[in-house]
Design a protein around this motif. Sequence first.
Motif, PDB file in Angstrom:
ATOM      1  N   ASP A 177     -40.540 -25.459  29.781  1.00 48.77           N
ATOM      2  CA  ASP A 177     -39.634 -26.460  29.207  1.00 48.77           C
ATOM      3  C   ASP A 177     -40.370 -27.796  28.994  1.00 48.77           C
ATOM      4  O   ASP A 177     -40.934 -28.342  29.947  1.00 48.77           O
ATOM      5  N   THR A 180     -39.497 -30.648  31.332  1.00 51.85           N
ATOM      6  CA  THR A 180     -40.059 -30.452  32.675  1.00 51.85           C
ATOM      7  C   THR A 180     -41.531 -30.843  32.702  1.00 51.85           C
ATOM      8  O   THR A 180     -41.993 -31.531  33.621  1.00 51.85           O
ATOM      9  N   THR A 219     -38.484 -22.203  38.966  1.00 52.54           N
ATOM     10  CA  THR A 219     -38.788 -21.069  38.104  1.00 52.54           C
ATOM     11  C   THR A 219     -40.146 -20.458  38.419  1.00 52.54           C
ATOM     12  O   THR A 219     -41.132 -21.167  38.606  1.00 52.54           O
TER      13      THR A 219
END
Length: 238
Positions: A177, A180, A219
């Motif tokens: 992302d 991020t 993640t």
Amino acid sequence: MSTPEAGHAGHEHIHRFLILGKKKQFFYHLALYNPQSGHDYQAVFTFTIKDNGELRDMYLKDLAQHENERVYYSLRCPHHFELPELQQGKVFRVHLERVVVDKDGNRDFQQMTTSETEVECKKEDVRHFRKLGNLPYPEYLTYLMFGEGDEIHLAHQLAARPNWDEAVTITPASAVDPATLKKVPTFVIESIKDAHGKLIESPLKKGQQYEGKLNGNGTNIDFTVGRQGWWNHTSLNN
């Protein structure tokens, strides 16, 4: 023109910034733990190089010729300033350097440009900035993650000396992302315990695949290790 490695730790604070990336360049400050050096900061930037692409083209052309060698690239500012000044925004002038590493790990900083190039750091270019010290060794191998698109970089998170400084480019198996990435999250590789000391070679092997966790508990991302863009386990600890 070559400059000795010791020049990085002189009384004047002459900063070097590692160049990472082909599509978009990121700049990683070359740190030293010694608080008297003026370099006891781990920091990641996205500068604007204020030319017509000449410095970037010179870097990319030379990188293509040395892709499979232990050759790194840096911007060196030959003028004294205190690194925290960059957090407020600053324009400064640099030379492009090729950093050649011999079989014993000694580095030779070779100046590539004949004249200085102006660089601008805006406040928003400061992606990560931390003064070294007061961070315990982590349990597992921990990096800072930054980059853009499919070109992602990891820099070993500096905790305490003795330690090692590393930057490596990786290819993630799935997209990270962008929001991020802008925050430069930590990336923890739980399959490898942290050395709690210095290493003489990277625990990440080129071409091998590993799994890491964003921010240590987020993640899971599989990735393949690519080119090493920096390594230092010697002068970092002086």
